[in-house]
Design an enzyme around this catalytic site. Sequence first.
Site, PDB file in Angstrom:
ATOM      1  N   ARG A   1       0.308 -14.671  51.098  1.00 29.04           N
ATOM      2  CA  ARG A   1       0.542 -14.243  49.710  1.00 29.04           C
ATOM      3  C   ARG A   1      -0.176 -15.173  48.736  1.00 29.04           C
ATOM      4  NH1 ARG A   1       4.803 -15.763  47.250  1.00 29.04           N
ATOM      5  NH2 ARG A   1       6.300 -15.403  48.905  1.00 29.04           N
TER       6      ARG A   1
ATOM      7  N   TYR B   1      -8.418  -0.593  27.097  1.00 28.48           N
ATOM      8  CA  TYR B   1      -7.878   0.122  28.247  1.00 28.48           C
ATOM      9  C   TYR B   1      -6.388   0.420  28.028  1.00 28.48           C
ATOM     10  CZ  TYR B   1      -6.380   1.252  32.910  1.00 28.48           C
ATOM     11  OH  TYR B   1      -5.816   1.891  33.974  1.00 28.48           O
TER      12      TYR B   1
ATOM     13  N   ASP C   1     -12.556  -8.386  29.228  1.00 26.42           N
ATOM     14  CA  ASP C   1     -12.528  -7.317  30.230  1.00 26.42           C
ATOM     15  C   ASP C   1     -13.937  -6.732  30.281  1.00 26.42           C
ATOM     16  OD1 ASP C   1     -12.316  -4.941  31.665  1.00 26.42           O
ATOM     17  OD2 ASP C   1     -10.364  -4.390  30.815  1.00 26.42           O
TER      18      ASP C   1
ATOM     19  N   LYS D   1     -13.128  -0.199  39.833  1.00 28.46           N
ATOM     20  CA  LYS D   1     -14.152   0.632  39.201  1.00 28.46           C
ATOM     21  C   LYS D   1     -15.536   0.316  39.781  1.00 28.46           C
ATOM     22  CE  LYS D   1     -10.504   1.942  36.984  1.00 28.46           C
ATOM     23  NZ  LYS D   1     -10.119   1.423  35.682  1.00 28.46           N
TER      24      LYS D   1
HETATM   25  C1  LIG Z   1      -9.043   0.674  35.238  1.00 28.85           C
HETATM   26  C2  LIG Z   1      -9.165  -0.386  34.222  1.00 28.85           C
HETATM   27  C3  LIG Z   1      -8.251  -1.439  34.168  1.00 28.85           C
HETATM   28  C4  LIG Z   1      -7.067  -1.540  35.109  1.00 28.85           C
HETATM   29  O1  LIG Z   1      -7.466  -1.632  36.448  1.00 28.85           O
HETATM   30  P1  LIG Z   1      -6.523  -1.094  37.647  1.00 28.85           P
HETATM   31  O2  LIG Z   1      -7.242  -1.523  38.880  1.00 28.85           O
HETATM   32  O3  LIG Z   1      -6.399   0.381  37.479  1.00 28.85           O
HETATM   33  O4  LIG Z   1      -5.203  -1.765  37.496  1.00 28.85           O
HETATM   34  C5  LIG Z   1      -8.442  -2.414  33.205  1.00 28.85           C
HETATM   35  N1  LIG Z   1      -9.470  -2.359  32.339  1.00 28.85           N
HETATM   36  C6  LIG Z   1     -10.370  -1.362  32.360  1.00 28.85           C
HETATM   37  C7  LIG Z   1     -11.490  -1.355  31.385  1.00 28.85           C
HETATM   38  C8  LIG Z   1     -10.244  -0.337  33.292  1.00 28.85           C
HETATM   39  O5  LIG Z   1     -11.127   0.665  33.304  1.00 28.85           O
END
Ligand SMILES: *Cc1c(COP(=O)(O)O)cnc(C)c1O
Length: 394
Positions: A52, A104, A177, A202
């Site tokens: 973990r 997001y 991000d 993504k």
């Molecule tokens: C999808 C996404 C997230 C969150 O990611 P998850 O893997 O779905 O938790 C955060 N920021 C952006 C820009 C995203 O497209």
Amino acid sequence: MTDRKLAPESLAAQALGWIDEATRAVVPPIHLSTTYLRDPDNQYRSGRVYARADSPNYDQPEQLLATLEGGAAAMVFASGMAAATACFMALEPGDHVIVPKVMYWSLRNWLANFATRWGLRVEFLDMDRLDDVKAAMRPGTTKLIWAETPANPLWTISDTAALADLAHAAGARLAVDSTCATPVFSRPLELGADIVMHAATKYLNGHSDVIAGALIGRANDDHWQRLRTIRAQSGATLGALESFLLTRGMRTLFPRVRTAAANAQWLAERLAGHPLVETVLFPGLPSFEGHALAARQMTGGFGAMMSIRVKSSVTAGLSGEQTAIATAANVGLWKRATSLGGVESLIEHRASIEGAGTPAPADLLRLSVGIEAKEDLLADLEQALALAHRRNVA
Ligand SMILES: *Cc1c(COP(=O)(O)O)cnc(C)c1O
């Protein structure tokens, strides 16, 4: 072998060229063990205790991510949300954080509903209005600026270098991000950011088959160790198979993302002049508000995410919202689904999924452009737009 510095493309393609020491395999094994043997003298000389906290599956993807982003260290997480929320959980109740109005959606919800109840003072601002950010900074109390660029779902661009200066002047950190920019087009740490976050679900993985997240840090300092502790103690750890798949996905990051971004640029230019399209929101279009800034802080492309606002259909008697939903209903090659960054192209009526309070206009369709033939993508969208506009006409 020369000691020539390898390009990011070469490092990604071979996931840093790791060879399994035990078998000489060029693809790493998947380690499923949850626990590690203690030495007879009661020490853990391997440095590993329990999976973990840490796992050998992470070594390769974390080192690759740190290299691609130019960071001191990287950490993979169970999801993008787990990576993002760790940055806020590292703060203290009462701390002030500045976050974007356009961001997001799930993280926005978590900040508005969970983080505030937990005691963070969360202030939502237009991140592209630097004067507003500057005025909102409370030195000593503001601990974090969170930016997303380009930002979902309007692709607003924020100035990473300027935000880093504002954050640092007040003794705060800047986290970015960078999911939609990817390390192919943007390296926020070089622009002054302290933490880069990716929804590795993504583009990094790229095949819509793994939920994963990542943080990359400018420094391996006390704050970074605090983030590591949060991952271990909250259990936001990535699974062994997911970790393997993420590493595999990243090997094709550059060709995938470049192909998708070139498709997106081509599509955006054609859709911009389309008679049934009101506006195209895409940072690569000179007419886009953040274009000049995006051109300055991104290199080699503008990503592969865009949104289109469709015209209402007078002939079919449909509002812009109805026309958008009807357009999405009529695609074939594009897939109607949420998420982004996979090799397949996705289309989504964004307001429907975000719900009340969304900044997405009702007539907006979000497009995650994949790597299919661009002509096929355009033809499918054009026929879907045309069908939506003809609907209900006898
Ligand atoms: C999808 C996404 C997230 C969150 O990611 P998850 O893997 O779905 O938790 C955060 N920021 C952006 C820009 C995203 O497209």
